[in-house]
Design an enzyme around this catalytic site. Structure first.
Site, PDB file in Angstrom:
ATOM      1  N   SER A 146      90.921  54.008 -54.798  1.00  0.00           N
ATOM      2  CA  SER A 146      91.321  53.054 -54.033  1.00  0.00           C
ATOM      3  C   SER A 146      90.859  51.637 -54.385  1.00  0.00           C
ATOM      4  CB  SER A 146      91.568  53.067 -52.773  1.00  0.00           C
ATOM      5  OG  SER A 146      91.981  52.074 -51.992  1.00  0.00           O
ATOM      6  N   TYR A 159      87.638  55.361 -44.773  1.00  0.00           N
ATOM      7  CA  TYR A 159      88.267  55.396 -45.956  1.00  0.00           C
ATOM      8  C   TYR A 159      87.710  54.918 -47.417  1.00  0.00           C
ATOM      9  CZ  TYR A 159      92.378  54.722 -49.121  1.00  0.00           C
ATOM     10  OH  TYR A 159      93.256  54.981 -50.103  1.00  0.00           O
TER      11      TYR A 159
END
Length: 260
Positions: A146, A159
């Site tokens: 990501s 995350y």
């Protein structure tokens, strides 16, 4: 077709492949001729997708698996070993999830859940896949990372650290396993129009900020990520390894702009 641009005869495992980015990756790889096994935690979504792919003539099988569970990962790889006769060309570690909180509000369960789902699953499946990838003579691992693993995203520190770790894991495996004929790369998307991102993208204020910070002015589509994943798996990409490549509309390179 030039063999450099074909996956005909190659085998692939895609985790979390029944929806979102994973679903698009399966379609892209299958379109290039790969034979694919898909795992997903949702039996309903998996069966729907398998039926859809069968109608399209794709060579896709599937099994239900909670990739955050070690025993289920081991069972999955036993299945893959049997289906593909002990050889695997492509591993796409796509499974991932997010919980957003300020850092001081995260609890031990949040940390454990995100680490096991986003990082441990990919690490362990790479370990389990190594002998199969090596046996194929041409192994490719792609981690779905990501942009949050490269730049800061508010309320997503755990995350982000899991995704940053995947980027580093791709670099390590690229060097350590090159002698075994295995390449490894990471693909780092911006926000993509999936069910996981829907709560964010339905927020008008969030969308305005995302558009202003992304030079291309929008969220991405699953197929825009899948096309890069497919390219990295092609023989044409045989000299690309250890890289983290962003599919982010320019988000991670956007600096400060002021126009009085």
């Amino acid at each position: 077709m030039d063999k450099r641009w074909s996956l005909q005869g190659l085998t692939a495992l895609v985790t979390g492949g029944a929806s979102g980015i994973g679903h698009a990756i399966v379609e892209e790889l299958a379109g290039f001729g790969a034979k694919i096994h898909v795992c997903d935690i949702s039996k309903t979504l998996l069966n729907q997708s398998l039926s859809e792919w069968e109608k399209k003539g794709f060579q896709v099988s599937g099994s239900v698996c909670d990739a955050s569970n070690r025993l289920e990962r081991e069972t999955l790889m036993q299945t893959v070993t049997t289906i593909f006769d002990g050889k695997l060309n492509i591993l796409v570690n796509n499974v991932g999830t997010i919980r957003t909180k300020p850092t001081i509000e995260y609890e031990a369960e949040d940390f454990s859940f995100l680490i096991s789902t986003n990082l441990e699953s990919a690490y362990h499946l790479s370990q389990l896949s190594h002998p199969l990838l090596k046996a194929s003579g041409n192994g490719i691992i792609t981690f779905i990372s990501s942009a949050a693993g490269i730049v800061s995203f508010d309320a997503a520190s755990i995350y982000g650290l899991t995704k940053g770790a995947l980027n580093q894991l791709a670099r390590n495996l690229a060097c350590e396993w090159a002698k075994d004929g295995i390449r490894a790369n990471a693909v780092a998307p911006n926000f993509i129009t999936t069910a996981l991102a829907k709560p964010f993208l339905e927020d008008a204020g969030f969308n305005e900020i995302l558009s202003s910070r992304t030079p291309l002015g929008r969220a991405g589509e699953p197929r825009e990520v899948a096309s890069l994943v497919a390219f990295l798996c092609l023989p044409a990409a045989s000299y690309i390894t250890g890289q983290t490549i962003c599919v982010d509309g320019g988000l991670t390179v956007n600096g400060f702009s002021y126009q009085p």
